[in-house]
Design a protein around this motif. Sequence first.
Motif, PDB file in Angstrom:
ATOM      1  N   ARG A  56     -11.834   3.180   3.493  1.00 46.56           N
ATOM      2  CA  ARG A  56     -11.481   3.832   4.331  1.00 46.56           C
ATOM      3  C   ARG A  56     -12.225   5.207   4.854  1.00 46.56           C
ATOM      4  O   ARG A  56     -12.282   5.630   5.771  1.00 46.56           O
ATOM      5  CB  ARG A  56      -9.964   3.852   4.486  1.00 46.56           C
ATOM      6  N   ALA A  60     -14.244   6.546   7.985  1.00 42.89           N
ATOM      7  CA  ALA A  60     -13.811   7.623   8.525  1.00 42.89           C
ATOM      8  C   ALA A  60     -15.146   8.755   8.472  1.00 42.89           C
ATOM      9  O   ALA A  60     -15.339   9.487   9.769  1.00 42.89           O
ATOM     10  CB  ALA A  60     -12.797   8.588   8.102  1.00 42.89           C
ATOM     11  N   ARG A  64     -16.881  10.156  11.904  1.00 39.11           N
ATOM     12  CA  ARG A  64     -17.360  11.681  12.155  1.00 39.11           C
ATOM     13  C   ARG A  64     -18.744  11.943  12.475  1.00 39.11           C
ATOM     14  O   ARG A  64     -19.228  12.703  13.259  1.00 39.11           O
ATOM     15  CB  ARG A  64     -16.614  12.453  10.899  1.00 39.11           C
ATOM     16  N   TYR A  72     -11.898  12.083  12.709  1.00 40.24           N
ATOM     17  CA  TYR A  72     -11.439  10.984  12.333  1.00 40.24           C
ATOM     18  C   TYR A  72     -10.986  11.056  10.727  1.00 40.24           C
ATOM     19  O   TYR A  72     -11.599  12.048  10.037  1.00 40.24           O
ATOM     20  CB  TYR A  72     -12.647   9.832  12.309  1.00 40.24           C
ATOM     21  N   ASP A  73     -10.010  10.566  10.529  1.00 39.27           N
ATOM     22  CA  ASP A  73      -9.238  10.648   9.222  1.00 39.27           C
ATOM     23  C   ASP A  73      -9.296   9.290   8.351  1.00 39.27           C
ATOM     24  O   ASP A  73      -9.185   8.353   9.206  1.00 39.27           O
ATOM     25  CB  ASP A  73      -7.965  11.426   9.139  1.00 39.27           C
ATOM     26  N   VAL A  74      -8.605   9.195   7.235  1.00 40.50           N
ATOM     27  CA  VAL A  74      -8.399   7.935   6.601  1.00 40.50           C
ATOM     28  C   VAL A  74      -7.424   7.193   7.170  1.00 40.50           C
ATOM     29  O   VAL A  74      -7.425   5.794   7.390  1.00 40.50           O
ATOM     30  CB  VAL A  74      -8.103   8.194   5.034  1.00 40.50           C
ATOM     31  N   ASP A  76      -6.846   6.624  10.293  1.00 43.64           N
ATOM     32  CA  ASP A  76      -7.445   6.154  11.587  1.00 43.64           C
ATOM     33  C   ASP A  76      -8.146   4.721  11.211  1.00 43.64           C
ATOM     34  O   ASP A  76      -8.483   4.269  12.243  1.00 43.64           O
ATOM     35  CB  ASP A  76      -8.328   7.196  12.275  1.00 43.64           C
ATOM     36  N   ILE A  77      -8.385   4.657   9.997  1.00 43.08           N
ATOM     37  CA  ILE A  77      -8.842   3.151   9.631  1.00 43.08           C
ATOM     38  C   ILE A  77      -7.764   2.195   8.998  1.00 43.08           C
ATOM     39  O   ILE A  77      -7.142   2.597   8.188  1.00 43.08           O
ATOM     40  CB  ILE A  77      -9.953   3.684   8.652  1.00 43.08           C
ATOM     41  N   VAL A  92     -10.628   0.717  13.940  1.00 45.76           N
ATOM     42  CA  VAL A  92     -10.738   2.058  13.998  1.00 45.76           C
ATOM     43  C   VAL A  92      -9.744   2.628  15.324  1.00 45.76           C
ATOM     44  O   VAL A  92      -9.930   2.209  16.323  1.00 45.76           O
ATOM     45  CB  VAL A  92     -11.889   2.618  14.071  1.00 45.76           C
ATOM     46  N   PRO A  95      -8.913   9.443  16.985  1.00 51.69           N
ATOM     47  CA  PRO A  95      -8.039  10.613  16.240  1.00 51.69           C
ATOM     48  C   PRO A  95      -6.672  10.915  16.900  1.00 51.69           C
ATOM     49  O   PRO A  95      -5.858  11.202  16.058  1.00 51.69           O
ATOM     50  CB  PRO A  95      -8.981  11.751  16.640  1.00 51.69           C
TER      51      PRO A  95
END
Length: 221
Positions: A56, A60, A64, A72-74, A76-77, A92, A95
Amino acid sequence: MVMLEKILFLLCLASGLAEQPCEKDALDGYKVRLSIKTALGDQAYDWDENEMFLFRATLAFAMRTFNKGQDYDVADIHVCDETPRVSFWFVVMSPDNTTLVDKAEVEQAIRLSRHRINSAFLLTDQTLEFLGILPTLAPPVNPDVPPWLIVFGVVIGLVGAGIVFLLVSTMRQRRRKKEEDAEDEGDEEGIQVKELNHRGGCEDMDGINNKAFDDDRFTQM
């Protein structure tokens, strides 16, 4: 009261859907299949929660990298339908966690960072498959020596070899011609010697005197 219960049910349902946006065969999702044992054999590692977190995180990172300025961050997956043979689906989220990112955009981001994703798991396009995304081409290898210099060296080598061949052939022809001329001269000298010997023999025969006729004892008869 009944209306209030319906409202609460809808809110809970909406909340549940928001928390679980991923589902099998999702329109904006992709299925991933890993063949860790096939790729690494005895060096294969176990797929666990830490490996999934890394996956993940790499996704991300890819998002990005593709979308500059979007964090995007973990979280978001989103992953679902995971199987023990290491396959799962993922989607996905944006954000702001409001919409799913379009499938085509996710594909472009994955293709852009595919080598980084593969490297993170020590796998390749054939052992870490994003079903529906064609394998990426291997990056071109930049040789230490420029191709034009290699071609130039080959051409110069062929030209040099041709020149050497011509020189050697010319020298051999000259040597052969000298040998043939020497043989011809030897034959002519031999013929001349034979002719001289033949002429000398004839002269000796013509110049022989019969001493028996010159002796007075025999001529006074």
